[in-house]
Scaffold this motif. Structure first.
Motif, short mmCIF file in Angstrom:
data_model
loop_
_atom_site.label_atom_id
_atom_site.label_comp_id
_atom_site.label_asym_id
_atom_site.label_seq_id
_atom_site.Cartn_x
_atom_site.Cartn_y
_atom_site.Cartn_z
N ASN A 93 0.78 -1.05 -0.04
CA ASN A 93 -0.09 0.10 0.05
C ASN A 93 0.76 1.31 0.07
O ASN A 93 0.22 2.35 -0.41
N ARG A 94 2.00 1.23 0.61
CA ARG A 94 2.93 2.40 0.61
C ARG A 94 3.81 2.65 -0.73
O ARG A 94 4.35 3.62 -0.78
N CYS A 95 3.86 1.73 -1.44
CA CYS A 95 4.53 1.79 -2.71
C CYS A 95 3.82 2.59 -4.07
O CYS A 95 2.71 1.90 -4.45
N ILE A 96 4.49 3.38 -4.62
CA ILE A 96 4.06 4.33 -5.91
C ILE A 96 4.48 3.65 -7.04
O ILE A 96 3.93 3.98 -8.03
N VAL A 127 6.19 -7.18 5.31
CA VAL A 127 5.68 -6.51 6.57
C VAL A 127 7.19 -6.23 7.33
O VAL A 127 8.21 -6.96 7.14
N HIS A 128 7.00 -5.23 8.30
CA HIS A 128 8.02 -5.28 9.10
C HIS A 128 8.15 -6.13 10.17
O HIS A 128 7.13 -6.59 10.60
N HIS A 129 9.24 -6.31 10.55
CA HIS A 129 9.59 -7.30 11.75
C HIS A 129 9.05 -6.80 12.79
O HIS A 129 9.15 -5.50 13.03
#
Ligand code: HEM
Ligand SMILES: N=C(Nc1cccc(CNC[C@@H]2CCCN2)c1)c1cccs1
Length: 364
Positions: free
Chosen positions: A64-67, A357-359
């Motif tokens: 979702n954060r990727c343009i 996902v972030h750890h």
């Protein structure tokens, strides 16, 4: 730690998606039955090479954060699930950099190392990216380099690294923790890292600052989750968007903090924010970054082009009947937001079980 019921729920969703989007994969029922029994017997299941490739691409499509998601379906996937030791993983990371750099024609690539298993966690790469510059000094009073990497620089010094030459752009070694749990560090081979000297198109004087940045951004501290299976070490790269370097890495006050120096060079009045000296310095620094990457023949997106591509991605996904999730606050570039088309609309921030996902406990 996931229960087998949680894994099964994500596995079933992913296998059905895989068969829906890959028509030559046939009916999913046999594969679903096989996965269900493997899960019941071993507490996990193994992806086929084709499932791994599609899963890594779908995880990018779900970011979702990727343009930069327009080219999600052409991600190059290096299946290195048999690599479990730190030396082997480090060597594959440096080969990843060489292949992705491709002489400047950057190729979006991911290398997938061993997954978490019920009886032992997978390997971990401590470095946030495969290429990072040292930040010398404690986090509060960094004197030289990239303050963002002060913690990693500290960890390296504790692990026996003797430090670099002490320049603002010392390459940090890569820190890898194999499945034996012991963190080891490996010097980055010079031939694996392409760097771009940063100069201004209209002012030769910038060269005296000795500014540079590495060509390829490769995130190495996120976990790739596909259908309930976790791949904690799966470094992935794309190409840079100029604003990342020009508006954040070289401009943030807790990074290289170059706006005052740029403003002085431009002869701007820095005595009051109302002269918009920061805004004018930002534009010139971003022009310098784009100009320098073009001059070096290294792939780089500008925020206007990348914004248009993202909206094309949204349209194409809608046509395919898929909803695209996005996080407005990450998609809109850090300069000239309202001058890009992505600013003038809203998005749904949708969770997905196949994603990067972030750890838990990581920064950012
Ligand atoms: C091909 C060119 C690409 C461009 C220009 C691009 C651009 C970006 C930018 C500008 C961000 C925000 C970064 C920030 O503000 O710190 C981002 C975030 C992200 N991108 Fe992309 N990207 C590209 C390819 C990829 C690829 C190949 C993947 C994975 C396979 C990917 C996965 C992600 C993820 C997971 C995030 C969010 C990171 C986080 O939550 O911290 N991107 N992208
Ligand atoms: N162009 C890229 N940039 C990017 C993507 C994801 C994450 C990041 C790093 N984000 C952390 C930074 C540091 C502070 C705010 N952003 C950069 C890519 C990196 C890997 C594939 S594309």
């Amino acid at each position: 730690r996931s229960t087998t019921a949680q894994v099964w729920e994500a596995a079933e969703e992913f296998i059905r998606l895989f068969h829906r989007e890959n028509h030559d994969a046939g009916d999913p029922r046999d594969r679903l039955a096989a996965v269900r029994s493997e899960l019941a017997e071993t507490g996990t299941y193994r992806h086929t090479p084709e499932e791994l490739v599609h899963g890594a691409r779908v995880a990018w499509r779900n970011s979702n954060r990727c343009i930069g998601r327009l080219y999600w379906n052409s991600l190059r996937v290096r299946d290195r699930r048999e690599s479990t030791d730190a030396e082997g993983i480090a060597a594959e990371c440096f080969e990843h950099l060489r292949e992705a750099t491709n002489g400047g024609r950057v190729r979006p690539t991911i290398t997938v190392f061993a997954p978490d298993a019920p009886d032992r966690p997978g390997p971990l790469i401590w470095s946030e990216q495969l290429v990072r510059y040292a930040g010398y000094g404690d986090h509060h009073s960094v004197t030289v380099g990239d303050a963002r990497n002060a913690p990693l620089t500290e960890a390296l010094l504790r692990l026996g690294w003797r430090g670099g030459a002490g320049t603002p752009f010392d390459l940090l070694p890569l820190v890898v923790q194999g499945v034996d749990d012991k963190p080891r560090w490996f010097d980055t081979p010079e031939d694996a890292v392409l760097e771009v000297p940063i100069g201004h198109p209209d002012d030769e004087g910038w060269a005296q600052w000795g500014l540079r940045w590495h060509a390829v951004p490769a995130i190495s501290n996120m976990c790739l989750e596909i259908g309930g299976i976790h791949y904690p070490a799966a470094p992935f790269n794309g190409w840079y968007m100029g604003t990342e370097i020009g508006a954040r890495n070289l401009a943030d006050t807790d990074r290289y903090n170059l706006l005052p120096a740029v403003a002085r060079r431009l002869g701007l009045d820095t005595s009051s924010d109302r002269s918009l000296w920061k805004d004018r310095a930002l534009v010139e620094l971003n022009r310098a970054v784009l100009h320098s990457f073009d001059r070096a023949g290294v792939t780089m997106a500008d925020h206007h082009t990348e914004s248009r591509r993202f909206l094309s991605h949204l349209e194409r996904e809608e046509r395919k009947g898929r909803d695209v999730g996005a996080d407005w606050s990450w998609i809109v570039p850090p300069i000239s937001g309202s001058a890009t088309p992505v600013f003038h609309r809203t998005y749904e921030d949708r969770p997905s079980s196949t994603a990067y996902v972030h750890h838990p406990g990581a920064q950012d």
